[in-house]
Design a protein around this motif. Structure first.
Motif, PDB file in Angstrom:
ATOM      1  N   VAL A 127       0.786  -1.115   0.027  1.00  0.00           N
ATOM      2  CA  VAL A 127       0.122   0.137   0.047  1.00  0.00           C
ATOM      3  C   VAL A 127       1.018   1.106  -0.019  1.00  0.00           C
ATOM      4  O   VAL A 127       0.671   2.253  -0.719  1.00  0.00           O
ATOM      5  CB  VAL A 127      -0.892  -0.085   1.196  1.00  0.00           C
ATOM      6  CG1 VAL A 127      -1.632   1.381   1.265  1.00  0.00           C
ATOM      7  CG2 VAL A 127      -2.010  -1.202   0.978  1.00  0.00           C
ATOM      8  N   ALA A 128       2.108   1.187   0.731  1.00  0.00           N
ATOM      9  CA  ALA A 128       2.810   2.202   0.751  1.00  0.00           C
ATOM     10  C   ALA A 128       3.413   2.718  -0.558  1.00  0.00           C
ATOM     11  O   ALA A 128       3.723   3.897  -1.042  1.00  0.00           O
ATOM     12  CB  ALA A 128       3.994   2.039   1.719  1.00  0.00           C
ATOM     13  N   GLY A 129       3.804   1.641  -1.269  1.00  0.00           N
ATOM     14  CA  GLY A 129       4.396   1.708  -2.597  1.00  0.00           C
ATOM     15  C   GLY A 129       3.442   2.371  -3.535  1.00  0.00           C
ATOM     16  O   GLY A 129       3.774   3.410  -4.295  1.00  0.00           O
ATOM     17  N   MET A 130       2.186   1.833  -3.475  1.00  0.00           N
ATOM     18  CA  MET A 130       1.170   2.472  -4.363  1.00  0.00           C
ATOM     19  C   MET A 130       0.790   3.865  -3.951  1.00  0.00           C
ATOM     20  O   MET A 130       0.610   4.809  -4.897  1.00  0.00           O
ATOM     21  CB  MET A 130      -0.125   1.780  -4.297  1.00  0.00           C
ATOM     22  CG  MET A 130       0.128   0.300  -4.853  1.00  0.00           C
ATOM     23  SD  MET A 130      -1.504  -0.730  -5.118  1.00  0.00           S
ATOM     24  CE  MET A 130      -1.566  -1.375  -3.524  1.00  0.00           C
ATOM     25  N   PHE A 147       4.622  -0.596  -8.267  1.00  0.00           N
ATOM     26  CA  PHE A 147       5.250  -0.141  -6.882  1.00  0.00           C
ATOM     27  C   PHE A 147       4.530  -1.160  -5.868  1.00  0.00           C
ATOM     28  O   PHE A 147       5.279  -1.077  -4.715  1.00  0.00           O
ATOM     29  CB  PHE A 147       4.777   1.461  -6.688  1.00  0.00           C
ATOM     30  CG  PHE A 147       5.801   2.328  -7.473  1.00  0.00           C
ATOM     31  CD1 PHE A 147       6.765   2.870  -6.778  1.00  0.00           C
ATOM     32  CD2 PHE A 147       5.640   2.500  -8.779  1.00  0.00           C
ATOM     33  CE1 PHE A 147       7.725   3.791  -7.306  1.00  0.00           C
ATOM     34  CE2 PHE A 147       6.463   3.579  -9.645  1.00  0.00           C
ATOM     35  CZ  PHE A 147       7.520   3.982  -8.476  1.00  0.00           C
ATOM     36  N   GLY A 148       3.313  -1.208  -5.757  1.00  0.00           N
ATOM     37  CA  GLY A 148       2.874  -2.383  -4.841  1.00  0.00           C
ATOM     38  C   GLY A 148       3.388  -3.556  -4.774  1.00  0.00           C
ATOM     39  O   GLY A 148       3.344  -4.557  -3.727  1.00  0.00           O
ATOM     40  N   ALA A 149       3.955  -4.214  -5.789  1.00  0.00           N
ATOM     41  CA  ALA A 149       4.495  -5.436  -5.838  1.00  0.00           C
ATOM     42  C   ALA A 149       5.724  -5.657  -5.015  1.00  0.00           C
ATOM     43  O   ALA A 149       6.036  -6.652  -4.695  1.00  0.00           O
ATOM     44  CB  ALA A 149       5.012  -5.773  -7.238  1.00  0.00           C
ATOM     45  N   VAL A 150       6.233  -4.639  -4.409  1.00  0.00           N
ATOM     46  CA  VAL A 150       7.388  -4.648  -3.733  1.00  0.00           C
ATOM     47  C   VAL A 150       7.130  -5.337  -2.385  1.00  0.00           C
ATOM     48  O   VAL A 150       7.974  -5.904  -1.934  1.00  0.00           O
ATOM     49  CB  VAL A 150       7.721  -3.104  -3.373  1.00  0.00           C
ATOM     50  CG1 VAL A 150       8.968  -3.191  -2.153  1.00  0.00           C
ATOM     51  CG2 VAL A 150       8.471  -2.227  -4.447  1.00  0.00           C
TER      52      VAL A 150
END
Length: 333
Positions: free
Chosen positions: A127-130, A321-324
């Motif tokens: 969520v932070a990545g998104m 970005f969320g895949a991190v």
């Protein structure tokens, strides 16, 4: 990293921004170049301070959390003001939703850290990545909107196109009046320099409107001193893109080598410029002042609209970005 390296990166991105801006200022990518340039130049400035750089870094460390709290409070207060003044509807609650997203992510982060559950921690990182991606795009959109809106038109123009904004019981609203007054100021300025510009009022007739927006806008301009023969009506459009497409046809028929300025509200400037480029209109966009309470929610609406218009690209990048977080979970197991 060496200060000179930061400076080189910053100047490099500034050069890319300048070249792209001069080629066509109506591109959203210019905002990305601008933010990159400011980012690297900011680090170069910190590096030049030497040991004193710890002072602004400490200020940032303390200021960022306080800013997030202040921003959240502001979003809720603005959301309440919007609902009280504009009524409870989808277009009035965006600042409230943004505040809820910040609070929700904070709660999720605290829960993940407290539980030490790997699944929950990975979800939080995803969520932070998104959110990081969306926030970065928003910063680019905001920075370039402010920059673009402050660039003044120096050339004389043949047409001043004013975009419609809806009528209130068949009458020009305060928001639309602001656009018309701004357009009239430009028209008067060009005439004062010896030009003979025409004004185009652009907006069709809604199902609940007794007259077209273009007609009501023209009547308003005439009552404020603009001669009727200086106003042309574009009364078929129902969207901003149609506003510009149909207005372009009128301008081409009258003066094939025309130049124009497009007037809209300040929060709508950048998206209108993107549409102007798509419609191949030979002109830039100028913003009219908007009530302060209305601007944050309206600007968020513009940003969301841009995201939706480029939905597939943004969905793919957001998922990347969320895949991190998911990769971290797989690695941990």
């Amino acid at each position: 990293m060496n200060t000179l390296v930061w400076l080189a990166f910053g100047l490099g991105w500034a050069a890319v921004f300048l070249v792209s801006f001069l080629i066509d200022r109506r591109r959203l990518r210019n905002g990305v170049y601008l933010v990159f340039a400011l980012f690297f130049l900011g680090f170069a400035a910190l590096g030049s301070l030497g040991s004193l750089a710890v002072i602004p870094l400490l200020i940032l460390a303390v200021g960022v959390p306080l800013t997030v709290v202040a921003l959240t409070v502001f979003l809720f207060v603005n959301g309440f003001t919007m609902i009280r003044r504009e009524g409870l509807r989808a277009s009035s609650v965006l600042t409230t939703l943004a505040g809820l997203v910040i609070v929700g992510f904070g709660a999720l982060s605290l829960l993940a850290l407290g539980s030490r559950n790997m699944v929950l921690i990975s979800l939080t990182i995803s969520v932070a990545g998104m959110l990081f991606y969306v926030s970065f795009v928003f910063c680019c959109f905001l920075a370039y909107s402010v920059f673009y809106g402050r660039v003044r038109q120096r050339r004389d123009v043949d047409f001043v196109v004013v975009l419609g904004a809806g009528l209130v019981r068949g009458e020009v609203s305060k928001l639309l009046a602001g656009r018309l007054d701004r357009g009239r100021q430009v028209w008067e300025r060009v005439r004062g320099r010896g030009g003979s510009p025409l004004m185009i009022t652009s907006g069709g007739q809604g199902a609940d409107e007794p007259v077209s927006e273009a007609r009501a806008m023209a009547d308003y301009l005439i009552t404020t001193g603009v001669p009727a023969e200086a106003v042309l009506l574009e009364d078929k459009s129902t969207t901003t893109l149609e506003n510009l497409t149909f207005s372009r046809r009128i301008m081409l028929e009258d003066r094939p080598d025309y130049r124009c300025v497009i007037v809209t509200s300040n929060y709508h400037v950048l998206r209108a410029a993107l549409y102007a480029r798509r419609a191949k209109v030979n002109g830039q966009v100028l913003g009219a002042p908007t009530a302060r309470y209305f601007w944050p929610n309206a600007f968020l609406r513009e940003f969301v609209a841009v995201l939706v218009e480029n939905r597939w690209k943004n969905i793919v990048l957001c998922l990347m970005f969320g895949a991190v977080g998911l990769l971290g979970l797989v690695k941990g197991t």
